[in-house]
Design an enzyme around this catalytic site. Structure first.
Site, PDB file in Angstrom:
ATOM      1  N   SER A  25      33.965  29.967  46.922  1.00  0.00           N
ATOM      2  CA  SER A  25      35.223  30.681  47.039  1.00  0.00           C
ATOM      3  C   SER A  25      36.261  30.040  46.134  1.00  0.00           C
ATOM      4  CB  SER A  25      35.693  30.668  48.495  1.00  0.00           C
ATOM      5  OG  SER A  25      36.878  29.916  48.621  1.00  0.00           O
ATOM      6  N   LYS A  26      37.143  30.901  45.587  1.00  0.00           N
ATOM      7  CA  LYS A  26      38.082  30.356  44.616  1.00  0.00           C
ATOM      8  C   LYS A  26      39.114  29.450  45.272  1.00  0.00           C
ATOM      9  CE  LYS A  26      40.869  34.508  44.290  1.00  0.00           C
ATOM     10  NZ  LYS A  26      40.969  35.746  43.575  1.00  0.00           N
ATOM     11  N   ARG A  27      39.265  29.585  46.591  1.00  0.00           N
ATOM     12  CA  ARG A  27      40.213  28.702  47.260  1.00  0.00           C
ATOM     13  C   ARG A  27      39.621  27.314  47.486  1.00  0.00           C
ATOM     14  NH1 ARG A  27      39.934  31.774  51.219  1.00  0.00           N
ATOM     15  NH2 ARG A  27      39.620  33.621  49.975  1.00  0.00           N
ATOM     16  N   ARG A  28      38.320  27.248  47.674  1.00  0.00           N
ATOM     17  CA  ARG A  28      37.661  25.995  48.027  1.00  0.00           C
ATOM     18  C   ARG A  28      37.000  25.310  46.840  1.00  0.00           C
ATOM     19  NH1 ARG A  28      35.002  28.272  52.796  1.00  0.00           N
ATOM     20  NH2 ARG A  28      33.656  29.183  51.228  1.00  0.00           N
TER      21      ARG A  28
ATOM     22  N   VAL B  59      35.515  27.697  40.574  1.00  0.00           N
ATOM     23  CA  VAL B  59      34.641  28.835  40.280  1.00  0.00           C
ATOM     24  C   VAL B  59      34.946  29.515  38.950  1.00  0.00           C
ATOM     25  CG1 VAL B  59      34.242  29.356  42.713  1.00  0.00           C
ATOM     26  CG2 VAL B  59      36.105  30.496  41.508  1.00  0.00           C
TER      27      VAL B  59
END
Ligand code: GLU
Length: 473
Positions: free
Chosen positions: A239-242, A245
């Site tokens: 995920s782009k938050r975690r 990517v």
């Protein structure tokens, strides 16, 4: 190999709503490899119907990242935002044929009819109401209550969906906008796409696509291949938050496109003999869609870094110098434009090459040559100079020895060895304060080769400055 025979036609169809995700790059690469080996065509289609979230800048980023990893397109980019008339024509046709019906149910209506259910599916309320289409009315596809829809998937085999489980889905929104599922099918038909290779997350909507294809087309639907999801070290979907990517980020960090491409190719596939380093030509030759596996693929940044290191070390020195160039001037490099000296860098480049995993690590290796003003890392200075009782004596002796020795790596080493012997230290122990005084850090390139390039004048000045910081006596 294709439903209609002949060379395959595939498409990569990103939605330009953010940075280019490594999962998207893997999908693009698989499409491209598949098409290349079979002499097929790779179409680039930008799915920008979501006007709020789409942006030309994201499209430009996707295209430049694709080019960067060597995935060129044979056709396109087509933009869905420019193809609306085709979707309208298709929905008109389906409506006239009785495959779509108008529906004026709102979400609130649905909820009122199904109290307590926060996500009620569509209950077919308007199916037989015979409403005319018009503003404020969506168009829904009339699905069958019987039988199954089969998705032929190269990776998963035949996947069956009971038609009764698929609600009458919206094809045109109440504001007149075509839905994504319609646009995709209309385009795939129009572009004569033979194989749809895409992320696993699209599998649940695929039976709808097959139904639309059957209703609109005059041949079999494309063959599908839904690629396994990418996960992080905790087995969570990337995920782009975690997670990191964005392909753009890896590029900026100094990953080589060939390493990135090689690594991406192995996220869900590997050659029969398990080889890991594969050139572009080998990938094209050996990649097989039917060998893509089902299990989630672990996107392991450390492994990618390891791959990158291998690719970096395999470069010729001149090539390394050329690839490193964008990282050696501001704003990437932490020194002013005119501080850089190509000749000095070139001498040390082979040593740098052995010690970095990404090009982004290069500036730190040679910062001692170009940073102006030069200032040693504070922590390293405290540890190896201030924190070492013998540092002052050692630096003074080193200064004296360096003042008159020949200025090359071998002689510098000999000079400091003599200083170390006299001080009763091992050479490595004697190097630490000299290294921090002249190169600013405890780790990095070998000391003597570095001093040879730094030159006598700058080296002596820096040793003097360190002694001065230690203060009198
Ligand atoms: N536009 C979709 C996406 O970016 C891809 C849809 C498709 O490949 O069919 O996820």
């Amino acid at each position: 190999m294709t439903p209609a025979g002949g060379a395959p036609r595939v498409r990569f169809a990103p939605s330009p709503t953010g940075y280019f995700h490594v999962g998207g790059a893997r999908t693009a690469l698989y499409n491209w490899l598949f098409a290349r080996r079979l002499g097929g065509s790779f179409v680039l289609r930008i799915e920008d119907t979501d006007r709020e979230r789409s942006d030309e800048a994201w499209t430009a980023g996707i295209m430049s990242s694709l080019e960067w990893i060597g995935v060129g397109w044979d056709e396109g980019p087509y933009r869905q935002s420019e193809r609306r008339a085709l979707y309208e024509e298709a929905s008109d046709r389906l409506y006239r044929a009785g495959r779509l019906y108008a529906c004026d149910c709102t979400r609130a209506d649905l909820e009122a009819r199904h109290p307590g259910n926060s996500t009620p599916g569509y209950d077919g309320h308007c199916r037989d109401r015979g409403l005319e289409r018009g503003p404020g009315r969506a168009l829904r596809f009339r699905t069958s209550d019987e039988g199954v829809t089969v998705v032929h998937d190269v990776v998963r085999g035949d996947v069956e969906f009971a038609n009764a489980s698929i609600e009458d889905f919206v094809v045109v929104k109440s504001n007149g906008d075509p839905l994504f599922v319609l646009a995709v099918v209309v385009d795939d038909l129009d572009m004569r796409i033979s194989h749809v290779i895409r992320a696993e997350e699209h599998l649940p909507t695929t039976p709808k696509a097959v139904m639309l294809w059957d209703a609109l087309g005059d041949g079999p639907p494309p063959i599908f291949a839904h690629l396994p999801v990418l996960v992080n070290d905790k087995r969570q979907k990337l995920s782009k938050r975690r997670d990191r990517v964005a392909v753009e980020d890896y590029r900026a960090l100094g990953y080589l496109p060939e390493a990135m491409r090689n690594y991406l190719a192995l996220l869900g596939w590997s050659p029969a003999d398990g080889r890991e380093l594969l050139s572009l030509a080998e990938l094209v030759e050996e990649f097989r869609l039917e060998d893509v596996n089902l299990s989630p693929a672990f996107f392991d940044e450390k492994r990618l870094q390891h791959f990158n290191g291998l690719y970096l070390r395999a470069l010729g020195s001149a090539e390394l110098v050329e690839r490193a160039a964008p990282f050696l001037s501001p704003p990437v490099a932490p020194w002013p434009e005119d501080a850089f000296d190509q000749t000095e860098f070139d001498v040390l480049a082979p040593l740098v090459q052995q010690r970095v995993a990404t090009l982004g690590e290069v500036p730190a290796m040679v910062e001692f040559l170009f940073a102006s003003p030069f200032a040693p890392d504070e922590q390293a200075f405290e540890k190896a100079v201030m924190g070492d009782e013998g540092a002052r004596g050692l630096l003074e002796s080193a200064r004296d020895a360096f003042a008159s020795c020949e200025w090359d790596a071998a002689d510098l080493k000999e000079a400091l060895s003599a200083v170390a012997d006299a001080a009763g230290r091992k050479l490595a122990k004697a190097q630490a304060p000299v290294r921090v005084a002249t190169m600013g850090r405890l780790v990095g390139l070998p000391l003597f080769e570095s001093l040879a390039v730094l030159g006598r004048e700058r080296a002596l000045e820096r040793i003097e400055a360190a002694i001065a910081r230690l203060g009198a006596g």
